[in-house]
Design a protein around this motif. Structure first.
Motif, PDB file in Angstrom:
ATOM      1  N   PHE A   1      40.064  34.179  18.190  1.00 26.13           N
ATOM      2  CA  PHE A   1      40.267  34.624  16.917  1.00 26.13           C
ATOM      3  C   PHE A   1      41.228  35.701  16.948  1.00 26.13           C
ATOM      4  O   PHE A   1      41.960  35.894  15.903  1.00 26.13           O
ATOM      5  CB  PHE A   1      38.779  35.292  16.928  1.00 26.13           C
ATOM      6  CG  PHE A   1      38.744  35.964  15.355  1.00 26.13           C
ATOM      7  CD1 PHE A   1      38.367  35.286  14.443  1.00 26.13           C
ATOM      8  CD2 PHE A   1      39.016  37.342  15.067  1.00 26.13           C
ATOM      9  CE1 PHE A   1      38.135  35.772  13.081  1.00 26.13           C
ATOM     10  CE2 PHE A   1      39.062  37.662  14.035  1.00 26.13           C
ATOM     11  CZ  PHE A   1      38.474  36.962  12.788  1.00 26.13           C
ATOM     12  N   ALA A   2      41.206  36.611  18.108  1.00 25.03           N
ATOM     13  CA  ALA A   2      42.197  37.573  18.226  1.00 25.03           C
ATOM     14  C   ALA A   2      43.922  36.999  18.058  1.00 25.03           C
ATOM     15  O   ALA A   2      44.527  37.557  17.577  1.00 25.03           O
ATOM     16  CB  ALA A   2      42.177  38.657  19.168  1.00 25.03           C
ATOM     17  N   GLU A   3      43.991  36.078  18.965  1.00 22.57           N
ATOM     18  CA  GLU A   3      45.367  35.529  18.986  1.00 22.57           C
ATOM     19  C   GLU A   3      45.811  34.823  17.611  1.00 22.57           C
ATOM     20  O   GLU A   3      47.038  35.285  17.182  1.00 22.57           O
ATOM     21  CB  GLU A   3      45.285  34.309  20.000  1.00 22.57           C
ATOM     22  CG  GLU A   3      45.212  34.847  21.579  1.00 22.57           C
ATOM     23  CD  GLU A   3      45.083  33.611  22.511  1.00 22.57           C
ATOM     24  OE1 GLU A   3      45.471  33.988  23.842  1.00 22.57           O
ATOM     25  OE2 GLU A   3      44.532  32.761  22.277  1.00 22.57           O
ATOM     26  N   VAL A   4      44.983  34.284  16.853  1.00 21.58           N
ATOM     27  CA  VAL A   4      45.176  33.308  15.698  1.00 21.58           C
ATOM     28  C   VAL A   4      45.712  34.571  14.595  1.00 21.58           C
ATOM     29  O   VAL A   4      46.504  34.634  13.851  1.00 21.58           O
ATOM     30  CB  VAL A   4      44.173  32.670  15.259  1.00 21.58           C
ATOM     31  CG1 VAL A   4      44.496  32.284  13.708  1.00 21.58           C
ATOM     32  CG2 VAL A   4      44.206  31.411  16.329  1.00 21.58           C
ATOM     33  N   ALA A   5      44.484  35.893  14.641  1.00 20.17           N
ATOM     34  CA  ALA A   5      44.823  36.670  13.418  1.00 20.17           C
ATOM     35  C   ALA A   5      45.865  37.514  13.890  1.00 20.17           C
ATOM     36  O   ALA A   5      46.690  38.008  12.917  1.00 20.17           O
ATOM     37  CB  ALA A   5      43.586  37.577  13.458  1.00 20.17           C
ATOM     38  N   GLY A   6      46.411  37.797  15.215  1.00 20.13           N
ATOM     39  CA  GLY A   6      47.422  38.671  15.505  1.00 20.13           C
ATOM     40  C   GLY A   6      48.881  38.084  14.898  1.00 20.13           C
ATOM     41  O   GLY A   6      49.744  38.599  14.896  1.00 20.13           O
ATOM     42  N   HIS A   7      48.933  36.515  14.850  1.00 20.67           N
ATOM     43  CA  HIS A   7      49.952  36.156  14.381  1.00 20.67           C
ATOM     44  C   HIS A   7      49.653  35.720  12.958  1.00 20.67           C
ATOM     45  O   HIS A   7      50.880  34.869  12.397  1.00 20.67           O
ATOM     46  CB  HIS A   7      50.251  34.774  15.205  1.00 20.67           C
ATOM     47  CG  HIS A   7      50.661  34.934  16.472  1.00 20.67           C
ATOM     48  ND1 HIS A   7      49.794  35.392  17.730  1.00 20.67           N
ATOM     49  CD2 HIS A   7      51.979  35.335  17.114  1.00 20.67           C
ATOM     50  CE1 HIS A   7      50.423  35.481  18.756  1.00 20.67           C
ATOM     51  NE2 HIS A   7      51.739  35.473  18.492  1.00 20.67           N
ATOM     52  N   SER A   8      49.023  35.906  12.164  1.00 22.35           N
ATOM     53  CA  SER A   8      48.657  35.630  10.915  1.00 22.35           C
ATOM     54  C   SER A   8      49.441  36.451   9.840  1.00 22.35           C
ATOM     55  O   SER A   8      49.913  35.974   9.048  1.00 22.35           O
ATOM     56  CB  SER A   8      47.262  35.895  10.328  1.00 22.35           C
ATOM     57  OG  SER A   8      46.818  37.182  10.264  1.00 22.35           O
ATOM     58  N   GLY A   9      49.802  37.725  10.128  1.00 24.97           N
ATOM     59  CA  GLY A   9      50.565  38.351   9.277  1.00 24.97           C
ATOM     60  C   GLY A   9      50.006  38.875   7.996  1.00 24.97           C
ATOM     61  O   GLY A   9      50.521  39.603   6.952  1.00 24.97           O
TER      62      GLY A   9
END
Length: 353
Positions: free
Chosen positions: A268-276
């Protein structure tokens, strides 16, 4: 002359003459960061950011993490037949795939509602024309390999009480699970911080990381877009080091079901961190309030700012917290997520359905 493979130009979604099998698969999956037919709001950097409360993220993760555990629990209750390791791998691989796809689509809706960071200067990068096949392979490997080695290392279909109760075994040990989730993210971040920082600071290692930095305004599908050496460490090496740290260093059980939940928090953190996404959202961690008080919490903008820098010029090397950035003096200054620029009364809802 620049390498054509380094181009981040993305036109293929509107030009079907470029399409091959990878293009069709990605298009069918429909997990892009935006619908081309819908507008994305653009904000000045001084416009207030809405706030996503921590409990919303925890609720989203825990509900989606519990669904496969509950299904598995019901199967065992009615049949008393344990999953064979191969069946367990297939089942939890599909569960993590469901989790990721749901998150990607949920964040797309938030993007169309709230817009993106630095949106007044640059739109989000799309999946590049030169890297559609690479993106597809990266996404597949990330979803496939983590459940594979989790099953290989920790799945045991013997008839122990904890193992035969996928969901109930976690509910019986809530305090232990609280600290496993909290400390696993911190352990992941310790190993990731140093491996990540060294790739930025050591010249021979930068070549393994530069592909990931071709995107200055990433979208979630580019989370694992990187050189194959980096992909391996991101997908398998760092989680394995964190698991060893937790199990043999800190002496937590880190069984199959606990690791399943911990890895979904990290995903979840990895995806959110690249969501902008242009929202003020802290990477979910049960110790988030403590980290916030210490100035060690990580928000979406922190990793987004990291991507705008390159070799020997970056900051915010952590991807789960800012603990190690704070300890080793590599925290960067926020621009849009400054405390005075957040409207805590404008609450974002992370949709479950």
């Amino acid at each position: 002359m620049s390498n054509p493979k380094d181009s981040m130009k993305s036109t293929w979604r509107t030009d079907k003459s470029q399409w091959g099998i990878p293009h069709k698969i990605l298009n069918h999956a429909n997990v892009f960061h935006e619908d081309l037919s819908r507008p994305v709001p653009v904000h000045a950097k001084t416009d207030k950011l809405p706030h996503l409360p921590d409990w919303q993220s925890h609720r989203w993760i825990l509900i989606h993490a519990s669904i496969p555990l509950a299904i598995h629990q019901l199967w065992l209750y009615f049949t008393n037949i344990p999953f064979h390791p191969i069946i367990a791998f297939i089942f939890y691989y599909q569960a993590s795939r469901f989790f990721a796809f749901r998150q990607l689509r949920s964040m797309r809706e938030l993007g169309h509602k709230y817009g993106y960071l630095d949106g007044d200067k640059h739109a989000r990068d799309g999946v590049p024309d030169a890297g559609v096949g690479k993106t597809l392979l990266s996404v597949f490997l990330a979803g496939f390999l983590r459940p594979a080695f989790t099953t290989w290392l920790t799945y045991n279909n013997t008839d122990t009480e904890d193992f035969s109760n996928p969901l109930l075994s976690l509910l019986h040990h809530p305090v232990r699970l609280f600290f496993e989730i909290s400390l696993y993210s911190i352990a992941v971040d310790f190993w990731f911080y140093w491996y990540h920082r060294l790739m930025h600071d050591v010249s021979p290692l930068w070549k393994y990381h530069r592909t990931h930095h071709l995107t200055k305004h990433p979208n979630p599908l580019l989370t694992i877009y990187a050189d194959s050496i980096q992909e391996f460490f991101d997908i398998a090496g760092i989680p394995l080091l964190a698991w060893i740290t937790m199990k043999y260093g800190l002496r937590f059980p880190m069984g199959f079901y606990e690791w399943h939940v911990c890895q979904l928090y990290v995903l979840f953190a990895e995806v959110a961190g690249h969501s902008g996404l242009r929202i003020h959202a802290t990477v979910p961690n049960p110790l988030a309030e403590v980290l916030r008080w210490l100035g060690m919490d990580l928000v979406i903008e922190d990793h987004d700012l990291h991507h705008r820098k390159g070799w020997r010029k970056s900051m915010n090397y952590g991807k789960q917290t800012r603990i190690w950035d704070r300890v080793f003096g590599t925290c960067g200054e926020r621009i849009e997520s400054l405390e005075g620029n957040v409207d805590y009364g404008d609450r974002v809802s992370m949709p479950i359905f």
